[in-house]
Design a protein around this motif. Structure first.
Motif, PDB file in Angstrom:
ATOM      1  N   GLU A  14      74.091  60.622 -40.665  1.00  0.00           N
ATOM      2  CA  GLU A  14      73.048  60.202 -41.609  1.00  0.00           C
ATOM      3  C   GLU A  14      73.611  60.114 -43.026  1.00  0.00           C
ATOM      4  O   GLU A  14      74.327  61.014 -43.474  1.00  0.00           O
ATOM      5  N   LEU A  15      73.226  59.044 -43.749  1.00  0.00           N
ATOM      6  CA  LEU A  15      73.727  58.808 -45.103  1.00  0.00           C
ATOM      7  C   LEU A  15      73.488  59.972 -46.071  1.00  0.00           C
ATOM      8  O   LEU A  15      74.448  60.424 -46.723  1.00  0.00           O
ATOM      9  N   PRO A  16      72.251  60.514 -46.176  1.00  0.00           N
ATOM     10  CA  PRO A  16      72.061  61.601 -47.143  1.00  0.00           C
ATOM     11  C   PRO A  16      72.955  62.802 -46.840  1.00  0.00           C
ATOM     12  O   PRO A  16      73.503  63.423 -47.745  1.00  0.00           O
ATOM     13  N   MET A  17      73.141  63.105 -45.546  1.00  0.00           N
ATOM     14  CA  MET A  17      73.966  64.253 -45.169  1.00  0.00           C
ATOM     15  C   MET A  17      75.435  64.018 -45.536  1.00  0.00           C
ATOM     16  O   MET A  17      76.125  64.935 -45.991  1.00  0.00           O
ATOM     17  N   ARG A  92      78.951  52.697 -39.510  1.00  0.00           N
ATOM     18  CA  ARG A  92      77.618  53.093 -39.967  1.00  0.00           C
ATOM     19  C   ARG A  92      77.351  52.658 -41.408  1.00  0.00           C
ATOM     20  O   ARG A  92      76.254  52.215 -41.745  1.00  0.00           O
ATOM     21  N   PHE A  93      78.363  52.817 -42.294  1.00  0.00           N
ATOM     22  CA  PHE A  93      78.169  52.575 -43.732  1.00  0.00           C
ATOM     23  C   PHE A  93      79.301  51.701 -44.274  1.00  0.00           C
ATOM     24  O   PHE A  93      80.230  52.206 -44.924  1.00  0.00           O
ATOM     25  N   PRO A  94      79.244  50.373 -44.029  1.00  0.00           N
ATOM     26  CA  PRO A  94      80.375  49.508 -44.400  1.00  0.00           C
ATOM     27  C   PRO A  94      80.721  49.618 -45.884  1.00  0.00           C
ATOM     28  O   PRO A  94      79.847  49.518 -46.745  1.00  0.00           O
TER      29      PRO A  94
ATOM     30  N   LEU B  96      80.732  51.360 -55.106  1.00  0.00           N
ATOM     31  CA  LEU B  96      80.051  52.535 -54.536  1.00  0.00           C
ATOM     32  C   LEU B  96      78.542  52.335 -54.425  1.00  0.00           C
ATOM     33  O   LEU B  96      77.961  52.550 -53.356  1.00  0.00           O
ATOM     34  N   MET B  97      77.904  51.923 -55.510  1.00  0.00           N
ATOM     35  CA  MET B  97      76.440  51.795 -55.471  1.00  0.00           C
ATOM     36  C   MET B  97      76.021  50.713 -54.475  1.00  0.00           C
ATOM     37  O   MET B  97      75.053  50.896 -53.736  1.00  0.00           O
ATOM     38  N   THR B 102      73.189  49.365 -49.761  1.00  0.00           N
ATOM     39  CA  THR B 102      73.159  48.567 -48.531  1.00  0.00           C
ATOM     40  C   THR B 102      72.982  49.459 -47.305  1.00  0.00           C
ATOM     41  O   THR B 102      72.173  49.168 -46.416  1.00  0.00           O
ATOM     42  N   SER B 103      73.725  50.575 -47.264  1.00  0.00           N
ATOM     43  CA  SER B 103      73.612  51.495 -46.122  1.00  0.00           C
ATOM     44  C   SER B 103      72.221  52.112 -46.057  1.00  0.00           C
ATOM     45  O   SER B 103      71.646  52.264 -44.979  1.00  0.00           O
ATOM     46  N   ALA B 104      71.679  52.477 -47.215  1.00  0.00           N
ATOM     47  CA  ALA B 104      70.340  53.076 -47.249  1.00  0.00           C
ATOM     48  C   ALA B 104      69.295  52.068 -46.780  1.00  0.00           C
ATOM     49  O   ALA B 104      68.367  52.426 -46.048  1.00  0.00           O
ATOM     50  N   ALA B 105      69.464  50.800 -47.161  1.00  0.00           N
ATOM     51  CA  ALA B 105      68.502  49.763 -46.758  1.00  0.00           C
ATOM     52  C   ALA B 105      68.549  49.563 -45.237  1.00  0.00           C
ATOM     53  O   ALA B 105      67.516  49.411 -44.587  1.00  0.00           O
ATOM     54  N   ARG B 106      69.766  49.598 -44.669  1.00  0.00           N
ATOM     55  CA  ARG B 106      69.918  49.458 -43.220  1.00  0.00           C
ATOM     56  C   ARG B 106      69.255  50.606 -42.465  1.00  0.00           C
ATOM     57  O   ARG B 106      68.787  50.452 -41.351  1.00  0.00           O
TER      58      ARG B 106
END
Lengths: 122, 122
Positions: A14-17, A92-94, B96-97, B102-106
Motif C-alpha cells: 500500500e502506498l501510504p505504508m 504497483r507505483f510506476p 516524485l509528486m 498518479t499512484s494514489a489516483a490508481r
C-alpha cells in the motif's frame, strides 16, 4: 536451507505504508543502499548495515521494511539476506522508487541522511 | 488583508519529512485534491476538506503539510487558503509528486484512501 518470514503480496503493498516506511531516514538509507546493489542482483546481509544503527534498532527497521513490502527477506541460520522488491514496487507505483532514490542520492550530503558504509558480502 | 504562517524555504524541504507527511492517508488525500485543483491555479479553503475528517484533526494535518513544505497557506480572517507547492517540490524532488499522485489516483478505490468530496469554493 533458508526460511522465509511473511511478506505482503505485490497487490497488498500500500502506498501510504510505503511512504510512511521511507519517511524514516535510516530506512531510506537502507533502501538506497539496497537499490545500488540491486543492479548487481546481490542480496545484502543485515550485518552489512551495522554502521547505520544499533543491532536491535536495525532489526526493527528491517521488519518494518519487510512488512511494508519494500524488501524480500530470507533467513539462513542466523543471517538475514535482503533484496529490494524493485519489480513489485515498480509495478504497483510506476516511477516512485526511481524518484525517491534519485532525490535521496541528490540529498545524500544532508545531515538528515545517516552515513552508510556498506561492507560487501565476502 | 492576509497573513502568512511560517513555511520552510524551498531548500529547507527535506525528503524524509515529505515522505513521512504523505504516509498519512488523510494528508495524502488532501495533497491529491490540491494537485487536482492546482492545474486550475485555485487555492482551496480548509473548509473544503470537512468531509475528510473532524475540524481539529484537519487543522493538525494542515499544519503538518505546511511544516513539511507541501502546501503554501495564507490566512484571511478565520479562513485558511491552501495551494500545493508544486514548483518547489518538483525542483527539489523531480518526478516524485507526479509518481505519488498518479499512484494514489490508481489506488483511490482502496479502503486506505479516505473518500474526499471537495466542495468548490464559491
Amino acid at each position: 536451507m533458508s526460511r522465509t518470514p511473511p511478506h505482503p503480496t505485490r497487490d497488498q503493498i500500500e502506498l501510504p505504508m510505503v511512504l510512511d516506511c521511507l519517511g524514516d531516514p535510516t530506512r531510506l538509507a537502507i533502501v538506497c543502499n539496497l537499490a545500488r546493489h540491486d543492479q548487481a542482483a546481490t542480496e545484502l546481509r543485515c550485518g552489512d548495515f551495522n554502521a547505520l544503527s544499533g543491532k536491535s534498532n536495525l532489526a526493527y527497521h528491517f521488519a518494518k521494511l519487510r512488512e511494508a513490502g519494500l524488501v524480500q527477506t530470507r533467513i539462513v541460520g542466523t543471517t538475514r539476506y535482503m533484496k529490494l522488491r524493485r519489480g513489485d514496487l515498480d509495478a504497483r507505483f510506476p516511477g516512485l522508487m526511481d524518484a525517491i532514490i534519485t532525490s535521496a542520492a541528490r540529498d545524500a550530503d544532508r545531515p538528515q541522511f545517516p552515513e552508510c558504509e556498506v561492507v560487501e558480502a565476502g
